[in-house]
Design a protein around this motif. Sequence first.
Motif, PDB file in Angstrom:
ATOM      1  N   VAL A  78       0.883  -1.180   0.000  1.00  0.00           N
ATOM      2  CA  VAL A  78       0.000   0.000   0.000  1.00  0.00           C
ATOM      3  C   VAL A  78       0.912   1.218   0.000  1.00  0.00           C
ATOM      4  O   VAL A  78       1.076   1.900   1.004  1.00  0.00           O
ATOM      5  N   ASN A  79       1.542   1.463  -1.139  1.00  0.00           N
ATOM      6  CA  ASN A  79       2.521   2.543  -1.255  1.00  0.00           C
ATOM      7  C   ASN A  79       2.174   3.419  -2.443  1.00  0.00           C
ATOM      8  O   ASN A  79       2.206   2.961  -3.590  1.00  0.00           O
ATOM      9  N   SER A  80       1.868   4.664  -2.174  1.00  0.00           N
ATOM     10  CA  SER A  80       1.410   5.569  -3.221  1.00  0.00           C
ATOM     11  C   SER A  80       2.566   6.342  -3.842  1.00  0.00           C
ATOM     12  O   SER A  80       3.658   6.424  -3.263  1.00  0.00           O
ATOM     13  N   PRO A  81       2.321   6.936  -5.006  1.00  0.00           N
ATOM     14  CA  PRO A  81       3.299   7.879  -5.557  1.00  0.00           C
ATOM     15  C   PRO A  81       3.224   9.181  -4.758  1.00  0.00           C
ATOM     16  O   PRO A  81       2.186   9.488  -4.165  1.00  0.00           O
ATOM     17  N   PRO A  82       4.306   9.954  -4.710  1.00  0.00           N
ATOM     18  CA  PRO A  82       4.263  11.191  -3.934  1.00  0.00           C
ATOM     19  C   PRO A  82       3.469  12.277  -4.658  1.00  0.00           C
ATOM     20  O   PRO A  82       3.611  12.461  -5.866  1.00  0.00           O
ATOM     21  N   ASN A  83       2.620  12.961  -3.909  1.00  0.00           N
ATOM     22  CA  ASN A  83       1.913  14.103  -4.473  1.00  0.00           C
ATOM     23  C   ASN A  83       2.909  15.239  -4.706  1.00  0.00           C
ATOM     24  O   ASN A  83       3.729  15.538  -3.830  1.00  0.00           O
ATOM     25  N   PRO A  84       2.874  15.905  -5.860  1.00  0.00           N
ATOM     26  CA  PRO A  84       3.881  16.940  -6.147  1.00  0.00           C
ATOM     27  C   PRO A  84       3.879  18.095  -5.154  1.00  0.00           C
ATOM     28  O   PRO A  84       4.935  18.673  -4.876  1.00  0.00           O
ATOM     29  N   ALA A  85       2.712  18.440  -4.612  1.00  0.00           N
ATOM     30  CA  ALA A  85       2.668  19.540  -3.644  1.00  0.00           C
ATOM     31  C   ALA A  85       3.410  19.163  -2.370  1.00  0.00           C
ATOM     32  O   ALA A  85       4.123  19.985  -1.777  1.00  0.00           O
ATOM     33  N   GLY A  86       3.273  17.905  -1.942  1.00  0.00           N
ATOM     34  CA  GLY A  86       4.003  17.453  -0.771  1.00  0.00           C
ATOM     35  C   GLY A  86       5.496  17.434  -0.999  1.00  0.00           C
ATOM     36  O   GLY A  86       6.283  17.791  -0.116  1.00  0.00           O
ATOM     37  N   VAL A  87       5.901  17.013  -2.208  1.00  0.00           N
ATOM     38  CA  VAL A  87       7.319  17.014  -2.561  1.00  0.00           C
ATOM     39  C   VAL A  87       7.867  18.444  -2.533  1.00  0.00           C
ATOM     40  O   VAL A  87       8.959  18.703  -2.015  1.00  0.00           O
ATOM     41  N   LEU A  88       7.086  19.362  -3.063  1.00  0.00           N
ATOM     42  CA  LEU A  88       7.536  20.747  -3.208  1.00  0.00           C
ATOM     43  C   LEU A  88       7.846  21.409  -1.873  1.00  0.00           C
ATOM     44  O   LEU A  88       8.825  22.159  -1.756  1.00  0.00           O
ATOM     45  N   VAL A  89       7.027  21.141  -0.853  1.00  0.00           N
ATOM     46  CA  VAL A  89       7.195  21.867   0.417  1.00  0.00           C
ATOM     47  C   VAL A  89       8.090  21.137   1.413  1.00  0.00           C
ATOM     48  O   VAL A  89       8.420  21.723   2.451  1.00  0.00           O
ATOM     49  N   GLU A  90       8.481  19.905   1.121  1.00  0.00           N
ATOM     50  CA  GLU A  90       9.361  19.199   2.063  1.00  0.00           C
ATOM     51  C   GLU A  90      10.628  19.988   2.390  1.00  0.00           C
ATOM     52  O   GLU A  90      11.027  20.056   3.558  1.00  0.00           O
ATOM     53  N   PRO A  91      11.301  20.594   1.387  1.00  0.00           N
ATOM     54  CA  PRO A  91      12.489  21.376   1.744  1.00  0.00           C
ATOM     55  C   PRO A  91      12.175  22.578   2.637  1.00  0.00           C
ATOM     56  O   PRO A  91      13.027  23.004   3.421  1.00  0.00           O
ATOM     57  N   LEU A  92      10.955  23.118   2.534  1.00  0.00           N
ATOM     58  CA  LEU A  92      10.598  24.253   3.380  1.00  0.00           C
ATOM     59  C   LEU A  92      10.467  23.830   4.838  1.00  0.00           C
ATOM     60  O   LEU A  92      10.883  24.555   5.747  1.00  0.00           O
ATOM     61  N   ALA A  93       9.888  22.651   5.054  1.00  0.00           N
ATOM     62  CA  ALA A  93       9.806  22.136   6.416  1.00  0.00           C
ATOM     63  C   ALA A  93      11.199  21.903   6.981  1.00  0.00           C
ATOM     64  O   ALA A  93      11.471  22.193   8.153  1.00  0.00           O
ATOM     65  N   ALA A  94      12.103  21.393   6.129  1.00  0.00           N
ATOM     66  CA  ALA A  94      13.480  21.158   6.571  1.00  0.00           C
ATOM     67  C   ALA A  94      14.196  22.473   6.855  1.00  0.00           C
ATOM     68  O   ALA A  94      15.027  22.559   7.759  1.00  0.00           O
ATOM     69  N   ALA A  95      13.861  23.503   6.070  1.00  0.00           N
ATOM     70  CA  ALA A  95      14.509  24.800   6.280  1.00  0.00           C
ATOM     71  C   ALA A  95      14.112  25.404   7.620  1.00  0.00           C
ATOM     72  O   ALA A  95      14.929  26.034   8.302  1.00  0.00           O
ATOM     73  N   LEU A  96      12.850  25.210   8.018  1.00  0.00           N
ATOM     74  CA  LEU A  96      12.418  25.689   9.335  1.00  0.00           C
ATOM     75  C   LEU A  96      12.934  24.774  10.439  1.00  0.00           C
ATOM     76  O   LEU A  96      13.338  25.239  11.505  1.00  0.00           O
ATOM     77  N   ASN A  97      12.870  23.452  10.201  1.00  0.00           N
ATOM     78  CA  ASN A  97      13.379  22.437  11.120  1.00  0.00           C
ATOM     79  C   ASN A  97      12.872  22.611  12.552  1.00  0.00           C
ATOM     80  O   ASN A  97      13.644  22.570  13.510  1.00  0.00           O
ATOM     81  N   PRO A  98      11.550  22.784  12.729  1.00  0.00           N
ATOM     82  CA  PRO A  98      11.047  22.951  14.086  1.00  0.00           C
ATOM     83  C   PRO A  98      10.787  21.621  14.759  1.00  0.00           C
ATOM     84  O   PRO A  98      10.710  20.580  14.108  1.00  0.00           O
ATOM     85  N   SER A  99      10.630  21.644  16.052  1.00  0.00           N
ATOM     86  CA  SER A  99      10.010  20.529  16.749  1.00  0.00           C
ATOM     87  C   SER A  99       8.563  20.910  16.988  1.00  0.00           C
ATOM     88  O   SER A  99       8.269  21.963  17.571  1.00  0.00           O
ATOM     89  N   CYS A 100       7.661  20.059  16.523  1.00  0.00           N
ATOM     90  CA  CYS A 100       6.236  20.364  16.624  1.00  0.00           C
ATOM     91  C   CYS A 100       5.602  19.675  17.819  1.00  0.00           C
ATOM     92  O   CYS A 100       4.448  19.228  17.766  1.00  0.00           O
ATOM     93  N   ALA A 101       6.362  19.602  18.915  1.00  0.00           N
ATOM     94  CA  ALA A 101       5.797  19.099  20.156  1.00  0.00           C
ATOM     95  C   ALA A 101       4.716  20.039  20.663  1.00  0.00           C
ATOM     96  O   ALA A 101       3.727  19.618  21.256  1.00  0.00           O
ATOM     97  N   GLY A 102       4.892  21.327  20.412  1.00  0.00           N
ATOM     98  CA  GLY A 102       3.946  22.343  20.858  1.00  0.00           C
ATOM     99  C   GLY A 102       4.565  23.710  20.721  1.00  0.00           C
ATOM    100  O   GLY A 102       5.601  23.878  20.070  1.00  0.00           O
ATOM    101  N   GLY A 103       3.934  24.686  21.311  1.00  0.00           N
ATOM    102  CA  GLY A 103       4.448  26.045  21.246  1.00  0.00           C
ATOM    103  C   GLY A 103       3.696  26.912  20.263  1.00  0.00           C
ATOM    104  O   GLY A 103       2.914  26.418  19.438  1.00  0.00           O
TER     105      GLY A 103
END
Length: 468
Positions: A78-103
Motif C-alpha cells: 500500500v505505497n502511493s506515488p508522492p503528491n507533487p505539492a508534498g514534494v515541493l514543500v518538504e524542503p521548506l519544512a526542513a529549512a524551518l526544522n522545528p520541533s512540533c511538540a507544541g508552542g
Amino acid sequence: MHELRRAGLKAAQIMADHLEGVAERPVWQPVPGGELAWLTGQELPETGRALDELLEDAREHVLPYPMGNGHPRFFGWVNSPPNPAGVLVEPLAAALNPSCAGGDHAGPHLERAVVRWLAGLVGFPHPPGGGLLTSGASMATVICLATARQQAALAAGWDAREEGLSGRPPMVMYVTEEGHSCLHKAAQLLGLGARNVRTVPVDAAYRMDVRALRAMIAEDLDAGLRPFCVAGSAGTVNSGAVDPLDEIADVAAAYGLWFHVDGAYGALGVLADGAAPHYAGLERADSLALDPHKWLGVPVGCGCALLRDPSAARAAFSLVPSYLVDENGGDLGWFAEYGPEQTRPFRALKTWATLSHLGRSGVKRLVDHTTGMARTLGAMVEAAPDFELLAPVTTSITAFRHTPRADGLDELNRAIPVAVQARGNAFLTGTRLGGRDALRTCILHPDTTEQDLVVLLDEIRLAAKALL
C-alpha cells in the motif's frame, strides 16, 4: 547561502526530471552489485563535500534504483506515488526544522487544521485537540491502544501508568485474522501479551464475524479476563474488506469496550461513489488510525491518530517536566502530551500542501479513480478463464490468483510476484487469503489506466509460463 541557492535550483531540476520520466523507466530493478557496494560500503569523508557533488552522487547512485511506487504500474503493498505539492514543500519544512511538540509557532497550529480536515474527510467526530499526526499508522495504533488501556484501567479503579499491569486480570483485545500486524505489535509493545489478542473469524467476504465476537467476549468474561478493546478494519490490506463497523460498535457499547478502527489504508474509501454504506459505524469509533501517506500520496511518513475524547489520550501520555512548562500552551497543551514523541517533525506542512493541492473534490476524484480501476481489474479477472477472483472488490485492492492449470496453484502463485517484479514492467505482491496463496494489487496511482491493467495480467501470464 550562494552555494545553497545554486544547488537548490539544481536539486529542483533533478527532482522534476526524475518524476517526469518515471513512467518510461522500469517499475523496479534490483540494485546491481557495484552500486550496492557503493551504497553500503562508503566511508565517512574526512572533510566536507560540496553540495553540488552530493547532488551528482544522488542522481547517479540513488535515483535510478527506486522502490517503484512512483510508477503507474506499481501495484504492490500500500505505497502511493508522492503528491507533487508534498514534494515541493518538504524542503521548506526542513529549512524551518522545528520541533512540533507544541508552542506558539506555525507547525503546531497548522497541524490542528490538518487533523481537523482529515477527520472531516472521513466523517469522524472532531472535538478540539482530537488527534495528532504521527510517523504512520503503527505509531497511531500504539497511541490509540495505549489510550484504550489506560481508560480500561481507570474504569476498573486503578492506574496502568502508575501501577503497570502485573497482578491484574489480563486485558483482552479482539481483531480478525485479516487485522493488520501493527495491531499485534502494539499489543505486545504495551504489555498486553500476544496470547491476549483474540483472533475473531471472518465471513466469506473476509469481514469480522460479529456473532463469533460476542461469543468470544462472553467466554473471556466467564474466565475472569478483562475484555477492553475491539479493533475493526475500514479496509484490510489483504483484500480491502471493510468490517461491519456499525454492528461491532453495538457490541463494544454493550460490553463497555473501546472501539478502535484501523483505517490506515482504507478509511478514505468512504468517499468513493456508493461506498458510504460499507463504512456505516465508523463515526461511532473511539479512535481511528489513518495514513495520509497512503491513499493521499503525502510523502512518507505521515500517519494520524483521531480520538473521540482527546482528554483520554492526554491521560495516557501527558508528562510535563518543569523545563517544558509553557504558560502560553492554552487549554489543549502540547501535542507531546497526547503521544510518546517529544521531538516531532513538521509533518503538517506536506499534508496541508497535499490536501490543499487536491481539494476535497480532488481527493474524491482520486479515490473514485483508483477504486474504479480495482473494480475494472476484478471484472477482467472474472472474465478471464485463467484467473480467479478471491474476494469482493470493496476499496482499491483486488485479490485474485492465476489458474492456468488444475494443480500446484499455491506454489505457482507464490512464485509469480517475484518473477513479475524482475521483469520490470509491472509490480505486484502476494499474500495468503482464505488459506490459499494469492496475488494482490493495490491501486493508488492517479495515472493508472486500463491498459496498465492489461499489461499486468499479460506480465503475470508470461512470468508464469517461465515458471511452469
